[in-house]
Design a protein around this motif. Structure first.
Motif, mmCIF file in Angstrom:
data_model
loop_
_atom_site.group_PDB
_atom_site.id
_atom_site.type_symbol
_atom_site.label_atom_id
_atom_site.label_comp_id
_atom_site.label_asym_id
_atom_site.label_seq_id
_atom_site.Cartn_x
_atom_site.Cartn_y
_atom_site.Cartn_z
ATOM 1 N N SER A 74 0.795 -1.074 0.139
ATOM 2 C CA SER A 74 -0.109 -0.229 0.224
ATOM 3 C C SER A 74 0.715 1.019 0.042
ATOM 4 O O SER A 74 0.574 2.119 -0.701
ATOM 5 N N LEU A 75 1.691 1.565 0.943
ATOM 6 C CA LEU A 75 2.836 1.931 1.009
ATOM 7 C C LEU A 75 3.685 2.763 -0.663
ATOM 8 O O LEU A 75 4.059 3.962 -0.907
ATOM 9 N N GLY A 76 3.622 1.524 -1.124
ATOM 10 C CA GLY A 76 5.030 1.558 -2.323
ATOM 11 C C GLY A 76 3.851 2.243 -3.016
ATOM 12 O O GLY A 76 4.107 2.668 -4.225
ATOM 13 N N LEU A 77 2.669 1.558 -3.129
ATOM 14 C CA LEU A 77 1.208 1.523 -4.446
ATOM 15 C C LEU A 77 1.816 3.478 -4.261
ATOM 16 O O LEU A 77 1.368 4.153 -5.511
ATOM 17 N N ALA A 78 1.467 4.019 -3.044
ATOM 18 C CA ALA A 78 1.361 5.634 -2.671
ATOM 19 C C ALA A 78 2.378 6.201 -3.419
ATOM 20 O O ALA A 78 2.569 7.564 -4.185
ATOM 21 N N LEU A 79 3.555 5.583 -3.031
ATOM 22 C CA LEU A 79 3.976 6.024 -3.691
ATOM 23 C C LEU A 79 4.726 6.901 -5.077
ATOM 24 O O LEU A 79 4.816 7.968 -5.243
ATOM 25 N N LEU A 80 4.646 5.286 -5.696
ATOM 26 C CA LEU A 80 4.283 5.626 -7.486
ATOM 27 C C LEU A 80 3.782 6.686 -8.009
ATOM 28 O O LEU A 80 3.387 7.337 -8.839
ATOM 29 N N VAL A 81 1.890 6.412 -7.047
ATOM 30 C CA VAL A 81 0.627 7.638 -8.098
ATOM 31 C C VAL A 81 1.548 8.921 -6.803
ATOM 32 O O VAL A 81 1.308 9.988 -7.958
ATOM 33 N N THR A 82 1.185 8.957 -5.853
ATOM 34 C CA THR A 82 2.400 10.251 -5.743
ATOM 35 C C THR A 82 3.716 11.297 -6.596
ATOM 36 O O THR A 82 3.537 11.964 -7.273
ATOM 37 N N ALA A 83 4.539 9.991 -7.085
ATOM 38 C CA ALA A 83 5.441 10.103 -8.303
ATOM 39 C C ALA A 83 4.723 11.104 -9.228
ATOM 40 O O ALA A 83 5.269 11.609 -10.169
ATOM 41 N N LEU A 84 3.686 10.519 -9.810
ATOM 42 C CA LEU A 84 3.011 10.942 -10.827
ATOM 43 C C LEU A 84 2.691 12.890 -10.475
ATOM 44 O O LEU A 84 2.641 12.991 -11.303
ATOM 45 N N PHE A 85 2.237 12.752 -9.386
ATOM 46 C CA PHE A 85 2.017 14.311 -9.440
ATOM 47 C C PHE A 85 3.015 15.753 -8.310
ATOM 48 O O PHE A 85 3.109 16.072 -8.900
ATOM 49 N N ALA A 86 4.384 14.248 -8.324
ATOM 50 C CA ALA A 86 5.284 15.118 -7.897
ATOM 51 C C ALA A 86 6.022 15.659 -8.640
ATOM 52 O O ALA A 86 6.452 15.476 -10.188
ATOM 53 N N PRO A 87 6.522 17.240 -8.377
ATOM 54 C CA PRO A 87 7.457 17.632 -9.538
ATOM 55 C C PRO A 87 8.812 16.537 -9.551
ATOM 56 O O PRO A 87 8.963 15.981 -8.866
ATOM 57 N N HIS A 88 9.710 16.865 -10.900
ATOM 58 C CA HIS A 88 10.439 16.378 -11.544
ATOM 59 C C HIS A 88 11.978 15.820 -10.452
ATOM 60 O O HIS A 88 11.709 15.002 -10.778
#
Length: 124
Positions: A74-88
């Motif tokens: 769950s944490l890993g998936l949350a990090l991947l989804v966050t990466a979609l919207f995170a600064p480069h």
């Protein structure tokens, strides 16, 4: 089988995150370089990762009652989804961390399911 496919998809995401800077630093990649950095690549990678995580981790938790694979996934998936919207600047670190957590979660989930299956077969 879902866990192996999910770990493979997460591994492909990890390879993408690690290979893209190297390939771009080589320069002159043209179409390949622009395809690797396109936003659609991230969406194409996250869809099967999310679907497989949602299909395998909750069912594994219900079966073997080990929280660690579910929480790590769950944490890993949350990090991947966050990466979609995170600064480069933060995208690669979030994606690599999320990918590693998901790979570990799926392999752990598979281990616990196999261990439970062997115990059930031995009791018969």
């Amino acid at each position: 089988m879902k866990d192996e496919a999910a770990a493979l998809c997460s591994g492909l995401c990890l390879i993408h995150c690690l290979a893209t800077p190297v390939l771009l630093s080589l320069g002159g990649l043209g179409l390949i370089g622009s395809a690797f950095t396109s936003e659609w690549v991230h969406v194409v990678l996250i869809l099967p990762i999310a679907l497989l995580a949602l299909a395998s981790l909750p069912s594994g938790w219900k079966r073997h009652r080990r929280r660690l694979p579910f929480v790590a996934g769950s944490l890993g998936l949350a990090l991947l989804v966050t990466a979609l919207f995170a600064p480069h600047e933060a995208e690669a670190a979030l994606s690599i961390g999320g990918g590693l957590l998901l790979i570990g979660a799926h392999l752990s989930n598979r281990f616990h399911c196999n261990r439970l299956l062997k115990a059930e077969n031995a009791a018969c």
